[in-house]
Design an enzyme around this catalytic site. Structure first.
Site, mmCIF file in Angstrom:
data_model
loop_
_atom_site.group_PDB
_atom_site.id
_atom_site.type_symbol
_atom_site.label_atom_id
_atom_site.label_comp_id
_atom_site.label_asym_id
_atom_site.label_seq_id
_atom_site.Cartn_x
_atom_site.Cartn_y
_atom_site.Cartn_z
ATOM 1 N N LYS A 221 0.834 -1.207 0.000
ATOM 2 C CA LYS A 221 0.000 0.000 0.000
ATOM 3 C C LYS A 221 0.866 1.255 0.000
ATOM 4 C CE LYS A 221 -4.162 -1.962 2.054
ATOM 5 N NZ LYS A 221 -4.900 -2.220 3.284
ATOM 6 N N LYS B 95 -6.406 -9.030 -15.165
ATOM 7 C CA LYS B 95 -7.264 -9.225 -13.995
ATOM 8 C C LYS B 95 -8.256 -8.061 -13.900
ATOM 9 C CE LYS B 95 -7.206 -9.300 -8.992
ATOM 10 N NZ LYS B 95 -7.428 -8.275 -8.098
ATOM 11 N N LYS C 63 -10.976 -2.490 -10.266
ATOM 12 C CA LYS C 63 -11.473 -1.128 -10.458
ATOM 13 C C LYS C 63 -10.310 -0.174 -10.748
ATOM 14 C CE LYS C 63 -12.063 -0.476 -5.482
ATOM 15 N NZ LYS C 63 -11.769 -1.878 -5.225
#
Ligand code: ADP
Ligand code: TRP
Length: 319
Positions: A110, A189, A192
């Site tokens: 992240k 894949k 979003k």
């Protein structure tokens, strides 16, 4: 068997989420005591403003109820409505070695993606451990990226149990291996973040438009088409049984139809699969108070278990 999982609410859901996460979860409630919550404390680590977080939270609740989370079978609530979890989070922090958190892949990923490296992001796994341990969870269905968090939960629970007595159930992760990666309209894949998703709840025209954008080879009409490796076929086959797949393969090989036909067919399959969910969603969106009632009822049930657990934990550690 008590099964618990958290849902990160982060916007519109797509077919990848549906086949990879939502459908398997809905199936679990038939055999297990399922506890599911919208992890809005966790979402706060990446949230930018209050309205968006609020909206995503309620949208996720509506979408999951629409695809089949049954409030008569499943305890369903919003994480922040059972604040005991934060109390446990702090207590568990004492049983969480720094080195354990420093090894977390998800945190590093992240931060590498540009999410600010806050303490909340770093200690995210401890809050997840609190979610799991607070309710004596035995199994945790998660995607592969979350396995490490369940393992960390076990490490934390073992450390607590060794020092203060066997209070916590050791959870196991449950990974649905058979769920393949659902491809997006470009064959990568579906995600979003890749701008290649087919959203679950679009109007029929937009859905057809989205399906028309699926990348396929440029075999001219009239020639047999190869279904293997074709993105339309890959997506359509998610909805088909073996016999129906053979029929579709024959249609590809016949040379009588082109990709345009299969894109229309795929749109029909998606539209039909989600028919019931669409109706339920329209219902819930126009009866949003009912959604809030369901969530409040779930929070009450989860809270009842949580408060008993917290009393025991506090007594054990001297608070
Ligand atoms: P996104 O990649 O769109 O951000 P998330 O990471 O929020 O999706 O995924 C939420 C859940 O949906 C996870 O459990 C994940 O395993 C599942 N999921 C997402 N995309 C796919 C996909 N393309 N194929 C299978 N499962 C997926
Ligand atoms: N971290 C999980 C995810 O990103 C969501 C989550 C929060 C969760 N608490 C949990 C999952 C407890 C399982 C159990 O998907």
């Amino acid at each position: 068997m008590r099964v618990l999982t958290g849902i990160q609410a982060s916007g519109k859901l797509h077919l990848g989420n549906y086949f990879g996460a939502m459908k398997p979860m809905v199936e679990l409630q038939e055999q297990h005591e399922l506890f599911t919550f919208i992890a809005n404390y966790h979402s706060l680590t990446t949230s930018k403003d209050a309205d968006t977080l609020r909206q995503y939270t309620i949208d996720a609740a509506v979408d999951y109820l629409s695809v089949g989370i049954d409030p008569n079978k499943t305890t369903f609530w919003i994480q922040s409505h059972v604040p005991e979890v934060l109390e446990l989070y702090w207590i568990l922090s004492k049983f969480t070695p720094m080195g354990l958190l420093e090894r977390a892949h998800s945190y590093k990923d992240k931060v590498a993606k540009g999410i600010p490296a806050s303490h909340a992001l770093f200690s995210y796994p401890v809050l997840m451990a609190a979610d799991i341990l607070l309710l004596d969870t035995e199994q945790v269905p998660v995607g592969k990226d979350q396995i490490q968090h369940v393992e960390m939960t076990r490490d934390i629970a073992i450390k607590f149990n060794n020092e203060y007595g066997e209070l916590f159930t050791l959870p196991e992760h449950l990974v649905q291996e058979e769920v393949a990666t659902i491809p997006g309209i470009d064959g990568q894949k579906m995600s979003k973040s890749y701008n290649n998703a087919i959203d679950l709840f679009m109007d029929e025209k937009s859905l057809q438009k989205r399906c028309n954008k699926i990348v396929s080879s440029s075999t001219p009409l009239g020639e047999p088409l190869e279904y293997e490796g074709d993105n339309i076929y890959a997506l359509a086959s998610l909805f088909l049984n073996d016999e129906e797949k053979l029929e579709l393969q024959a249609r590809y090989r016949s040379g009588k139809e082109g990709y345009g036909h299969f894109k229309k067919y795929l749109k029909e399959l998606i539209w039909e699969e989600l028919g019931e969910a669409r109706e339920k969603r329209a219902y819930y969106l126009s009866h949003i108070d009912e959604v809030h009632d369901i969530l409040a009822h779930g929070a009450k049930k989860a809270s009842a278990i949580a408060s008993v657990k917290m009393e025991k934990v506090k007594a054990a550690i001297g608070l």
